[in-house]
Design a protein around this motif. Structure first.
Motif, mmCIF file in Angstrom:
data_model
loop_
_atom_site.group_PDB
_atom_site.id
_atom_site.type_symbol
_atom_site.label_atom_id
_atom_site.label_comp_id
_atom_site.label_asym_id
_atom_site.label_seq_id
_atom_site.Cartn_x
_atom_site.Cartn_y
_atom_site.Cartn_z
ATOM 1 N N ASN A 36 0.832 -1.213 0.000
ATOM 2 C CA ASN A 36 0.000 0.000 0.000
ATOM 3 C C ASN A 36 0.862 1.257 0.000
ATOM 4 N N SER B 220 -7.149 7.189 9.196
ATOM 5 C CA SER B 220 -7.900 6.453 8.176
ATOM 6 C C SER B 220 -7.820 4.951 8.425
ATOM 7 N N GLU B 221 -6.670 4.461 8.894
ATOM 8 C CA GLU B 221 -6.535 3.042 9.212
ATOM 9 C C GLU B 221 -7.441 2.659 10.374
ATOM 10 N N ASP C 25 -6.588 -7.101 13.911
ATOM 11 C CA ASP C 25 -7.322 -7.014 12.648
ATOM 12 C C ASP C 25 -8.820 -6.985 12.936
ATOM 13 N N GLN D 239 -10.279 4.144 11.192
ATOM 14 C CA GLN D 239 -11.655 4.125 10.706
ATOM 15 C C GLN D 239 -11.940 2.873 9.884
ATOM 16 N N SER D 240 -10.975 2.496 9.040
ATOM 17 C CA SER D 240 -11.157 1.323 8.188
ATOM 18 C C SER D 240 -11.353 0.064 9.012
ATOM 19 N N ARG D 241 -10.533 -0.107 10.046
ATOM 20 C CA ARG D 241 -10.642 -1.317 10.870
ATOM 21 C C ARG D 241 -11.925 -1.321 11.689
ATOM 22 N N GLN D 242 -12.309 -0.168 12.196
ATOM 23 C CA GLN D 242 -13.545 -0.104 12.966
ATOM 24 C C GLN D 242 -14.763 -0.406 12.101
ATOM 25 N N GLU D 243 -14.787 0.144 10.888
ATOM 26 C CA GLU D 243 -15.921 -0.110 9.992
ATOM 27 C C GLU D 243 -15.993 -1.580 9.594
ATOM 28 N N ALA D 244 -14.845 -2.192 9.323
ATOM 29 C CA ALA D 244 -14.836 -3.617 8.972
ATOM 30 C C ALA D 244 -15.303 -4.460 10.159
#
Length: 861
Positions: free
Chosen positions: A600, A611-612, A650, A614-619
């Motif tokens: 990446n 941003s990382e 993760d 937010q991405s992990r929380q949303e997933a």
């Protein structure tokens, strides 16, 4: 004083005589240069002892005592078992109590004499029946020899055995048996603790040749095989010399171990080497010198055995000698084997040596090189000199061998077995039989390199795509995969020379590229891969890869996607090529996560913590919805967690832990949950409890006590003072079925966490046999990270029970919090542990020195 003198029993007399005879023979053997005399004399002493016992037990006149197996050959190593057959007439009855009693008495007396008896009791026809059903029995009877008893009965047995022996069937069965035995040892004699008898190139291979030759009536020793032209005089001389060395090695090993011992274990290698007169030097241990001599001997036996077996097959099965097809003006195929058309082909055209291996790859149906071809290569060793290596045609052929779509692994292994590879790559010769004393590799350096090459090739073969799908996917899209094969050949080629093998290897591969006209781009990649081949493993296993700065720094080293892909594939192949025990799914996940994160960054994405997060929380929220967790239920827990928690886990782990804990955010009772790890072959354990200084140490004490090795630990302290710890643990005796112990771990660990008693003293576990043989100097390295927020503690030591707890206990006593831990246990013998520590307890130099001192004391205890 009694008027009646004490009477010594026959057994005591025989035992004393045998013991004295054996001790005298072994004593004289200490300075002997030949082992044959010892083995034959031990067999004669055993004959006398057994014959005396036979007489003392008044065995019936119509029975016979027969030596079988190795004892039947008239040879015994100092502590070998003694294979005997009590041969009965076919008229003997199984219900004859008198006969059975005498047999039991005789066998019992044999044990009382101090003999390691392996016995069977059969009539002539029973022997023939058992031999027909069991190739092992048939083989042991092949060398049967009468010790005493009815000679006519033994003669009838011998005649019946010869009548029923089918030399062709015997040959085929023994060759199949040999292949199965070799497969158990990964088809290599180059393990670091080889079995002198059973390994490829060991004594069993030499015995097998003589068995099949004897069964076919071709002879029972090397001289007779030479007379029959199955081998040359030079080959017979080489076989006798190597057989003598292997027998001497085995006999001395027995004497030093004072028991039957056929495996060259590490802790016996040094005294064995010294018994041969090897002396340690500044560059090499005495054991390394001896083991290299063993590997060269095993290699020669493997080569010569292949030639001999093919020659025996040609005489036993003449149909295998016919030409199947003509391949070129220099080579033909004979029943699947590549054969030269005339014996002087290599002398006339030396580049045909490499051409043979290229044709072996290219020609479908070719299973190997014929005896004639192997013999010609063996005799052409002097032709493979500096002029031969510099020949442009040979350089072209070698590169063609590496670039073929199939057969590369087999070709290079065969080139190594026939000593062609080491004569083409001179520096490769220096690592043939080179041992590695790091308790990490289980093969010699040359075999490790070929294992790494094999692993890379498997990534490129469709049939193996199920093993490592991601690696196969990357390999399928990798341009010019032969680049990786060259890197594999050179990545460890400089081991054992002193200095950094990566740096020395760079010079070797740079010279190779120059000599083979390899383009600058590929040349640069070779050199970089050899230099950095350990870097990715180090970063993945010892650094905090949840830290964006770590990823950014690694990406700055890699620079391009092609380099990243090449390094990832080489790293996976390298770790898998050290030992079957070293690789696990956890290491695979660490490397794959590092690869994806670095890709990446190389693609232009800037490490962005927000941003990382937010991405992990949303997933994780998506997964929670699928598990019907109420909307917003996670907020109460997540509000207590810092960014570091989300970056270290993760989404799947975050979702699992949230589902378990969202109702218990302020629980007064400890919560422990365990499940089989999603990445396999481990147990994932979640611990949630009010934090206290000794918590991590207490949990480690529980795992140590129950034989669970910690592979990974991720420790979080919530804002309201709870510890949320995630452990990945494994048991050495457990396979994949960790579900069976999950409930037990939950109950026992929860009960332990309710008990706030003082931490117990660490157990003083013993260092293993290998650890004692190759002690690791204990090392402790404590240093702040670049921002000074945390400290990184690296610990290296011989592994033992209670070691992790000893470390954790020192940290607990100084109230130093553990934020994360990477536990790298190498083969259960050496640990390389890395801890991320809370820096608040390490603010002064004095405290740091004190902690390091106590840790050194703890791991050295």
């Amino acid at each position: 004083m009694s008027s009646t003198a004490a009477v010594t029993s026959p057994c005591e007399t025989l035992r004393a005589a045998y013991k004295a005879s054996k001790a005298g023979l072994i004593e004289r053997f200490q300075n002997a240069t030949s082992v044959e005399a010892l083995m034959q004399a031990l067999a004669r002493a055993t004959n006398d002892a057994l014959a005396g016992a036979w007489t003392a037990c008044d065995m019936p006149a119509d029975t016979a005592l027969v030596a079988v197996g190795g004892y039947g050959r008239g040879e015994l190593a100092p502590y070998s078992d003694v294979d005997i057959l009590v041969l009965l007439p076919d008229t003997a009855s199984d219900d004859d109590a008198g006969l059975n009693g005498r047999i039991e008495q005789f066998i019992g007396m044999g044990w009382d004499l101090g003999l390691d008896i392996s016995s069977s009791v059969r009539s002539v026809e029973q022997c023939i029946g058992e031999a027909a059903n069991d190739i092992t029995v048939q083989t042991s009877l092949l060398e049967a020899r009468r010790i005493c008893g009815d000679a006519s009965l033994f003669d009838r047995f011998s005649a019946r055995y010869q009548e029923t022996l089918d030399p062709r069937a015997f040959f085929q069965a023994k060759v199949l048996e040999m292949r199965q035995r070799h497969a158990k040892f990964q088809d290599t004699p180059y393990s670091l603790e080889p079995n002198i008898k059973e390994n490829p190139g060991g004594l069993r291979d030499l015995q097998l040749i003589l068995w099949i030759a004897r069964a076919a009536g071709f002879g029972s020793n090397w001289r007779e095989l030479d007379t029959r032209s199955l081998i040359t005089e030079r080959e017979a001389r080489e076989l006798r010399r190597n057989e003598g060395f292997l027998k001497m090695l085995r006999a001395r090993l027995h004497v030093i171990a004072r028991r039957r011992q056929d495996i060259l274990v590490f802790d016996l290698q040094t005294p064995l080497a010294e018994s041969f007169g090897f002396k340690a030097t500044a560059a090499k241990r005495a054991s390394e010198q001896m083991m290299r001599r063993y590997y060269w001997s095993a290699k020669a036996v493997t080569q010569l055995a292949t030639i001999l077996i093919q020659n025996v097959e040609a005489q036993l099965l003449p149909s295998t000698s016919s030409i199947t097809r003509v391949i070129s003006g220099r080579f033909v195929e004979k029943q699947g084997m590549l054969e030269i058309v005339r014996d002087d082909v290599f002398e006339r055209e030396p580049h045909a040596i490499l051409e043979a291996f290229l044709l072996y790859e290219q020609t479908r149906g070719i299973k190997g090189l014929s005896a004639r071809t192997l013999r010609a290569i063996y005799n052409a060793r002097d032709l493979m000199d500096c002029n031969w290596r510099r020949d442009p045609e040979n350089r072209r052929l070698f590169m063609e061998i590496l670039k073929q779509p199939e057969g590369i692994t087999h070709a290079l292994r065969l080139m190594n077995q026939t000593s062609v590879l080491e004569r083409y790559l001179l520096n490769f010769r220096r690592i043939v039989g080179q041992m590695q004393h790091d308790l990490y590799h289980v093969y010699t350096v040359d075999q490790h390199i070929l294992m790494v090459l094999r692993n890379l090739r498997r990534f490129a073969i469709v049939e193996y795509a199920h093993e490592y799908p991601f690696c196969s996917q990357l390999m399928g899209n990798f341009e010019r995969p032969w680049v990786l094969y060259v890197a594999a050949l050179f990545h460890d080629i400089a081991k054992g020379r002193g200095g950094d093998h990566s740096t020395l290897g760079m010079a070797d591969v740079r010279r190779f590229c120059r000599e083979h006209d390899i383009g600058q781009d590929d040349s640069d990649l070779f050199v970089w891969l050899v230099q950095q081949h350990l870097t990715m493993s180090y970063v993945a296993q010892k650094q905090d890869t949840s830290d964006p700065e770590v990823i950014k720094q690694f990406a700055s080293v890699v620079k391009t996607e092609r380099r990243l892909k090449a390094l990832y594939l080489l790293t996976v192949a390298d770790i898998r090529g050290t030992s079957p025990k070293v690789w696990n799914n956890w290491k695979g996940k660490l490397l794959e996560d590092l690869y994806r994160a670095t890709l990446n960054v190389l693609g232009g994405a800037q490490p962005d913590t927000h941003s990382e997060l937010q991405s992990r929380q949303e997933a994780a929220l998506t997964l929670l919805r699928l598990e019907t967790v109420p909307e917003g239920a996670q907020k109460k827990l997540w509000d207590q967690l810092d960014v570091g928690y989300f970056l270290r886990h993760d989404p799947a782990d975050i979702a699992w832990q949230t589902r378990v804990l969202y109702r218990h955010v302020k629980s007064d009772e400890p919560i422990v949950r365990a499940r089989p790890s999603p990445i396999g072959a481990a147990l994932q354990v979640l611990v949630y409890v009010k934090d206290r200084p000794d918590l991590f140490a207490g949990i480690c004490a529980y795992f140590d006590k129950n034989g669970l090795s910690v592979l990974d630990a991720r420790v979080t302290t919530t804002r309201h003072g709870y510890a949320l710890d995630n452990f990945l643990v494994a048991h050495p005796d457990q396979d994949d079925n960790y579900r069976d112990i999950a409930n037990l771990v939950e109950q026992q660990l929860a009960a332990l966490l309710n008990d706030e008693s003082i931490l117990p003293e660490p157990s003083k576990g013993h260092v293993s046999r290998l650890g004692r043989t190759f002690p690791v100097t204990p090392r402790v390295d404590l240093r702040p990270d670049e921002r000074g927020q945390y400290y990184i503690l690296s610990v290296s030591a011989n592994d033992r029970q209670g070691l992790l707890y000893s470390i954790a206990r020192v940290l607990a006593q100084h109230r130093i919090g553990v934020q994360a831990a990477r536990i790298n246990n190498t083969l259960g013998e050496r640990v390389e542990d890395v801890f991320l520590l809370d820096g608040r307890g390490l603010s002064s130099n004095r405290t740091q020195i004190q902690v390091e001192t106590e840790l050194l004391r703890a791991i050295a205890a």
